[in-house]
Each structure stands twice: as C-alpha cells, then as structure tokens.
Write an enzyme that holds these catalytic residues in place. Sequence first.
Site, PDB file in Angstrom:
ATOM      1  N   ARG A  13       0.841  -1.203   0.000  1.00 20.16           N
ATOM      2  CA  ARG A  13       0.000   0.000   0.000  1.00 20.16           C
ATOM      3  C   ARG A  13       0.881   1.260   0.000  1.00 20.16           C
ATOM      4  NH1 ARG A  13      -0.650   4.691   2.562  1.00 20.16           N
ATOM      5  NH2 ARG A  13      -0.436   3.722   4.600  1.00 20.16           N
ATOM      6  N   ASP A  14       1.492   1.553   1.127  1.00 19.64           N
ATOM      7  CA  ASP A  14       2.284   2.782   1.211  1.00 19.64           C
ATOM      8  C   ASP A  14       3.452   2.718   0.228  1.00 19.64           C
ATOM      9  OD1 ASP A  14       2.749   5.265   2.201  1.00 19.64           O
ATOM     10  OD2 ASP A  14       3.542   4.634   4.143  1.00 19.64           O
ATOM     11  N   HIS A 205       4.895   4.267  12.663  1.00 19.12           N
ATOM     12  CA  HIS A 205       5.004   4.205  11.197  1.00 19.12           C
ATOM     13  C   HIS A 205       6.033   5.266  10.801  1.00 19.12           C
ATOM     14  CE1 HIS A 205       3.073   4.010   7.049  1.00 19.12           C
ATOM     15  NE2 HIS A 205       3.691   5.177   6.987  1.00 19.12           N
ATOM     16  N   HIS A 207       9.112   6.819   8.194  1.00 15.98           N
ATOM     17  CA  HIS A 207       9.787   6.862   6.889  1.00 15.98           C
ATOM     18  C   HIS A 207      11.261   7.165   7.124  1.00 15.98           C
ATOM     19  CE1 HIS A 207       6.385   6.716   3.907  1.00 15.98           C
ATOM     20  NE2 HIS A 207       5.758   6.719   5.074  1.00 15.98           N
ATOM     21  N   CYS A 238       4.406   9.121  -0.014  1.00 13.17           N
ATOM     22  CA  CYS A 238       3.019   9.491  -0.263  1.00 13.17           C
ATOM     23  C   CYS A 238       2.979  10.467  -1.426  1.00 13.17           C
ATOM     24  CB  CYS A 238       2.412  10.133   0.987  1.00 13.17           C
ATOM     25  SG  CYS A 238       0.763  10.772   0.674  1.00 13.17           S
ATOM     26  N   ASN A 247       9.375   4.080   3.170  1.00 14.44           N
ATOM     27  CA  ASN A 247       9.197   3.661   4.562  1.00 14.44           C
ATOM     28  C   ASN A 247      10.499   3.042   5.058  1.00 14.44           C
ATOM     29  OD1 ASN A 247       6.413   3.330   3.231  1.00 14.44           O
ATOM     30  ND2 ASN A 247       5.957   3.256   5.392  1.00 14.44           N
TER      31      ASN A 247
END
Length: 310
Positions: A13-14, A205, A207, A238, A247
């Site tokens: 996803r990310d 979460h 990065h 993003c 990430n």
Amino acid sequence: MSDTVIVNEVGLRDGLQNQPRLVPVEGKLAILEALIAAGVKSVEATSFVSPKAVPQMADAGELFARLPRDRGVAYAALVPNEKGYERAVEAGAKTIALVLAATETLNRKNINMSLERATEVNIAVIKRAKAEGIEARSYISAAVGCPYEGGVAPEVVFGLTDRMLDAGADEVAIADTIGCGNPAQIKHIFSTLAQRYGPEILSGHFHDTRGMGLTLTWAALECGIRKFDSSIGGLGGCPFAPGASGNLATEDLVFMLNESGFECGIDVTGLRAAVKVAEEQTKQKLGGRVVAWLESQERRKKAAASAAAE
Ligand code: COA
Ligand code: ZN
C-alpha cells in the site's frame, strides 16, 4: 515487557502507491507470497481510495478478493471515507486503516477535506466499523511534521489520538509520514500516549528519509511500543506529501529486532528474496542498508574463496 514485536508490512500500500509504474495484481500477489514465505503475518494490502487519486490502487477490490486466506496472515485495507469503507468490507476486509493528517493542508491535499471534516469522517467510519464488527486502525499522519505546514505540536497529535480512541479505534498508529522526526520527539509522543492509554494500543510508522527510521523505532520500543509498519526494500512515499522517501525497510527493521533479541517471526534471508521480487515487479533497485551489507559480505567471502583456490 513482551519481547514479541508485530511487523506490519505496508509495502503493497504505502510502498506501491507512489510508484508510477503500475504493478499488476499478479505482481502484487508475488511480492506478498515472498513476504509470507519470510514469516510476515500482518499486511496492509491495499487502499480503497479514488482510482483517480492513486491509479496504482485501482485494483484494490480484485487484489483483496485474491489474497491468500489460509496462511495465518492478518490483512488490513486503508480507507479514506465511507465509500472506501464500504468497498473494503464488500471485498472482505476485516480490518480497516483510516488516515487523518495532523494538519489542515495535508488533509486537503490528501483527501480533499479540512482537518475538522476529516476528523468527523474518521469518527463516523470508526463508529460504523465497530458496530459492524470490523477492526479499525487510525493513522495520525504527519505527526511530527507536515510538508506544507512544517512542525506539528505534540498536543495536536494527543488531541486527535484522544478523539480516535474515544470513537472506538482499536489502535492508533503515529506516522512520521515524511521522515522528519527525531527520537526525542518520538519518545515524548509515545511516552505520553503510552502513559495515557497503554502501549498495546499504539504503533509506529516511520519513513527513512533522513536515515532515522531505526532510531525512531528504538525510541518507541523503549516506550513499550511493540508494533511497527515497514515496507519491503524501503519502498514508499506518499504522492500527496512531497519529500517523503520510502518507509523504513522491513529487512532493516527485522534485522535490528532479531539482533536485539526481540521476536518477530520473520527471517532476513526470506526478506532478501522478497526484495528481489519487489525489484522485479517495480523495475527498480530496492533494499535497505542490511541488503547492501549482506551483499558486500558475500562479495568478500567469494573473493576470499577464489583467492584461496588459486
Ligand atoms: N474509492 C473510490 N472512489 C471514490 C472513493 C473511494 N473511497 N471516494 C470517492 N470516490 C469517487 C466518487 O464516487 C466520485 O466519483 P465520480 O467522479 O465518478 O462521481 C469521485 O470519487 C469524487 O468523489 P468526492 O467525494 O468528491 O471525492 P474527492 O474528489 O473530494 O476525493 C478522496 C476525495 C478521499 C476520494 C480522494 O482524495 C482520495 O481517494 N484520496 C486518497 C489519497 C491517498 O490514497 N493518499 C495516500 C494514502 S494516505
Ligand atoms: Zn507512510
């Protein structure tokens, strides 16, 4: 305190949402298979967002329907609004992830809502999910800094966390979306929230934009946090948050956890194979620091072996 850490893989996803090259469903499933073979048990598989906003996620319904369900893996899907929630549940999602940025501008750029509207929509979706037996994970994104507005006061993050948990969220993930945080900030945020709510309900979460991903993870581990997002090969970013690099790489996170005596049930050798699959699918060089280091070790051993044979 428990030594078990949940590594939640968000590469599909990310990681992929920022890739201009569309990866077909088969390619996404191939990455997933390699991750599962390495021991990954928690996966954010896709997002049910507007295909106009993120073309890479246009296949969310098909992908979600084809996820392997018999391998003990828990899957989540990100949803930005009620429509995304409905699409996700229809596709079989049992856990949804919601996204609320800590600043006005990032909410507008990301989901075309004001901060207050986004908060209300998140609350409504959480309440609906809880009433319908669906688990809800809330991201507070840009929790230390925003690409448009700069630094974010921790009190804003505490306030939004309160509102998500009051609404019934099962978990709040504190996200350093653009990788601008430092360990002192992360320690302050997580120690305050862990004291208020207990560490079990929180996750991190991060990065790795400035190479701080592991340091931030360690700061959170010291506050008792035992769940972290990461992305295979360090994929990510993003599309609506300029400056965000990938990430934290799953293989770097797992390597650090394993070396430090934490249990996550994932092995780095398997993750290296998954990095290769992700490279094939995205047609780009990936891999966290540990991959480069392992490759250099192998080159050194090979050179020593061939020198000994001469
Ligand atoms: N999934 C698919 N389509 C959706 C949708 C969803 N979750 N939510 C809205 N849409 C559709 C609407 O049906 C409408 O379609 P139409 O033009 O065919 O009538 C169109 O999108 C516009 O709807 P609207 O409610 O006005 O949305 P918007 O244009 O204000 O966009 C979002 C809002 C939230 C849908 C969009 O900004 C988005 O998907 N953002 C996600 C960004 C993202 O993934 N960021 C990275 C992860 S944090
Ligand atoms: Zn992210």
